[in-house]
Design a protein around this motif. Structure first.
Motif, short mmCIF file in Angstrom:
data_model
loop_
_atom_site.label_atom_id
_atom_site.label_comp_id
_atom_site.label_asym_id
_atom_site.label_seq_id
_atom_site.Cartn_x
_atom_site.Cartn_y
_atom_site.Cartn_z
N SER A 150 0.82 -1.20 0.00
CA SER A 150 0.00 0.00 0.00
C SER A 150 0.86 1.26 0.00
O SER A 150 0.51 2.27 -0.61
CB SER A 150 -0.93 -0.01 1.21
OG SER A 150 -0.20 -0.10 2.42
N ARG A 151 2.01 1.18 0.68
CA ARG A 151 2.92 2.32 0.70
C ARG A 151 3.50 2.58 -0.69
O ARG A 151 3.62 3.73 -1.12
CB ARG A 151 4.06 2.07 1.70
CG ARG A 151 5.10 3.18 1.78
CD ARG A 151 4.48 4.47 2.23
NE ARG A 151 5.45 5.56 2.29
CZ ARG A 151 5.13 6.82 2.50
NH1 ARG A 151 3.85 7.17 2.65
NH2 ARG A 151 6.06 7.74 2.54
N GLN A 152 3.85 1.52 -1.40
CA GLN A 152 4.38 1.68 -2.75
C GLN A 152 3.33 2.26 -3.69
O GLN A 152 3.63 3.10 -4.53
CB GLN A 152 4.88 0.34 -3.27
CG GLN A 152 6.16 -0.14 -2.61
CD GLN A 152 6.54 -1.55 -3.03
OE1 GLN A 152 5.68 -2.42 -3.18
NE2 GLN A 152 7.83 -1.79 -3.21
N ILE A 153 2.09 1.81 -3.55
CA ILE A 153 1.00 2.33 -4.38
C ILE A 153 0.80 3.81 -4.12
O ILE A 153 0.64 4.61 -5.04
CB ILE A 153 -0.30 1.55 -4.11
CG1 ILE A 153 -0.15 0.10 -4.59
CG2 ILE A 153 -1.49 2.22 -4.79
CD1 ILE A 153 -1.32 -0.79 -4.23
N TYR A 154 0.85 4.20 -2.84
CA TYR A 154 0.70 5.61 -2.47
C TYR A 154 1.81 6.45 -3.08
O TYR A 154 1.56 7.51 -3.65
CB TYR A 154 0.70 5.75 -0.95
CG TYR A 154 0.68 7.17 -0.46
CD1 TYR A 154 -0.52 7.83 -0.24
CD2 TYR A 154 1.88 7.87 -0.23
CE1 TYR A 154 -0.54 9.15 0.19
CE2 TYR A 154 1.87 9.18 0.19
CZ TYR A 154 0.67 9.81 0.42
OH TYR A 154 0.66 11.12 0.84
N GLN A 155 3.06 5.97 -2.97
CA GLN A 155 4.20 6.72 -3.50
C GLN A 155 4.11 6.87 -5.01
O GLN A 155 4.46 7.93 -5.55
CB GLN A 155 5.50 6.02 -3.11
CG GLN A 155 5.90 6.20 -1.65
CD GLN A 155 6.20 7.65 -1.31
OE1 GLN A 155 5.45 8.29 -0.58
NE2 GLN A 155 7.30 8.16 -1.83
N ARG A 156 3.66 5.83 -5.69
CA ARG A 156 3.54 5.91 -7.15
C ARG A 156 2.49 6.94 -7.55
O ARG A 156 2.69 7.71 -8.49
CB ARG A 156 3.17 4.53 -7.71
CG ARG A 156 4.30 3.51 -7.62
CD ARG A 156 3.83 2.13 -8.04
NE ARG A 156 4.88 1.13 -7.84
CZ ARG A 156 4.71 -0.17 -8.04
NH1 ARG A 156 3.53 -0.63 -8.47
NH2 ARG A 156 5.70 -1.02 -7.83
N LYS A 157 1.37 6.97 -6.83
CA LYS A 157 0.33 7.96 -7.12
C LYS A 157 0.83 9.38 -6.84
O LYS A 157 0.58 10.30 -7.62
CB LYS A 157 -0.92 7.67 -6.28
CG LYS A 157 -1.71 6.45 -6.70
CD LYS A 157 -2.93 6.28 -5.83
CE LYS A 157 -3.77 5.08 -6.25
NZ LYS A 157 -4.97 4.91 -5.39
N ALA A 158 1.54 9.55 -5.71
CA ALA A 158 2.07 10.86 -5.36
C ALA A 158 3.06 11.33 -6.41
O ALA A 158 3.02 12.49 -6.86
CB ALA A 158 2.73 10.81 -3.99
N PHE A 159 3.93 10.45 -6.83
CA PHE A 159 4.93 10.79 -7.85
C PHE A 159 4.26 11.19 -9.16
O PHE A 159 4.65 12.16 -9.80
CB PHE A 159 5.86 9.60 -8.06
CG PHE A 159 6.99 9.86 -9.02
CD1 PHE A 159 8.20 10.38 -8.57
CD2 PHE A 159 6.84 9.60 -10.37
CE1 PHE A 159 9.24 10.62 -9.45
CE2 PHE A 159 7.87 9.84 -11.26
CZ PHE A 159 9.08 10.35 -10.79
#
Length: 214
Positions: free
Chosen positions: A43-52
């Protein structure tokens, strides 16, 4: 990995089924191909990808201005834009209900140790001309009279921008900015202001100040 002293396969090398064949130090070597293991992102990786992705989309139209404002970063322009991007992900994105939300007011269009603008005010003189004022804080810290304004107006909805890269001097305390489009333009743009100075080693910038969408 296995090693053979016999050249029973001649001079063959490359892939053979699940084996990869190659030579090292005159000996024939072969090993199994690595297995592909599919691991679902956290979930953290998904969040970071969306933020990026959201930050990248926001900053892409002003990339050339960011490469100027981050010119204190050594290396290629891509590194300067990358620094602006990573800084925005860190400082301008806030999680809300598990989703990354970008706050443009927290974006920096320049970065550096120079004394930043202080007490900035912006007024629309007419539908396409603004008056920008600041306190002429020369000689406070490392501020100098000859430091110059770097100004950027950015409308992320229309992907429209207007910049002044050689603005008035710090000591002057104000400047008029004329937009090239017919108005009214008020309320459309985020306004970013910083100072810069030309040194022997290159340009030195201050951190930018966002005056909001005015």
């Amino acid at each position: 990995m296995a090693i053979s002293d016999d050249y029973f396969m001649g001079k063959v090398s490359g892939k053979l089924g699940n084996l990869i064949i190659y030579r090292r130090n005159g000996k024939l070597c072969y090993r199994s191909k690595p297995e592909k293991i599919s691991v679902p992102p956290s979930s953290r990786q998904i969040y970071q990808r969306k933020a990026f992705a959201r930050v990248s989309s926001f900053l892409a139209p002003i990339r050339s201005e960011l490469e100027i404002g981050f010119s204190g970063i050594p290396g290629e322009n891509s590194k300067r834009f990358g620094k602006a991007l990573s800084l925005a992900v860190k400082k301008a994105v806030i999680p809300e209900n598990g989703e990354p939300v970008l706050y443009p007011e927290k974006v920096q269009t320049s970065m550096g140790d120079l004394l930043p603008p202080s007490d900035c005010q912006l007024f629309w003189e007419n539908e396409n001309r603004i008056l920008l004022n600041w306190r002429p804080n020369s000689f406070e810290g490392n501020g100098k009279e000859g430091d110059r304004i770097f100004y950027l107006a950015y409308d992320p909805q229309q992907k429209q921008k207007w910049s002044v890269t050689e603005g008035e001097y710090r000591k002057n305390g104000g400047m008029v900015i004329q937009f090239p489009w017919s108005g009214p333009l008020s309320g459309r743009f985020y306004h970013f202001v910083s100072f810069y100075s030309k040194r022997k080693s290159g340009f030195e910038f201050s951190d930018s100040v966002c005056l909001g969408r005015i």
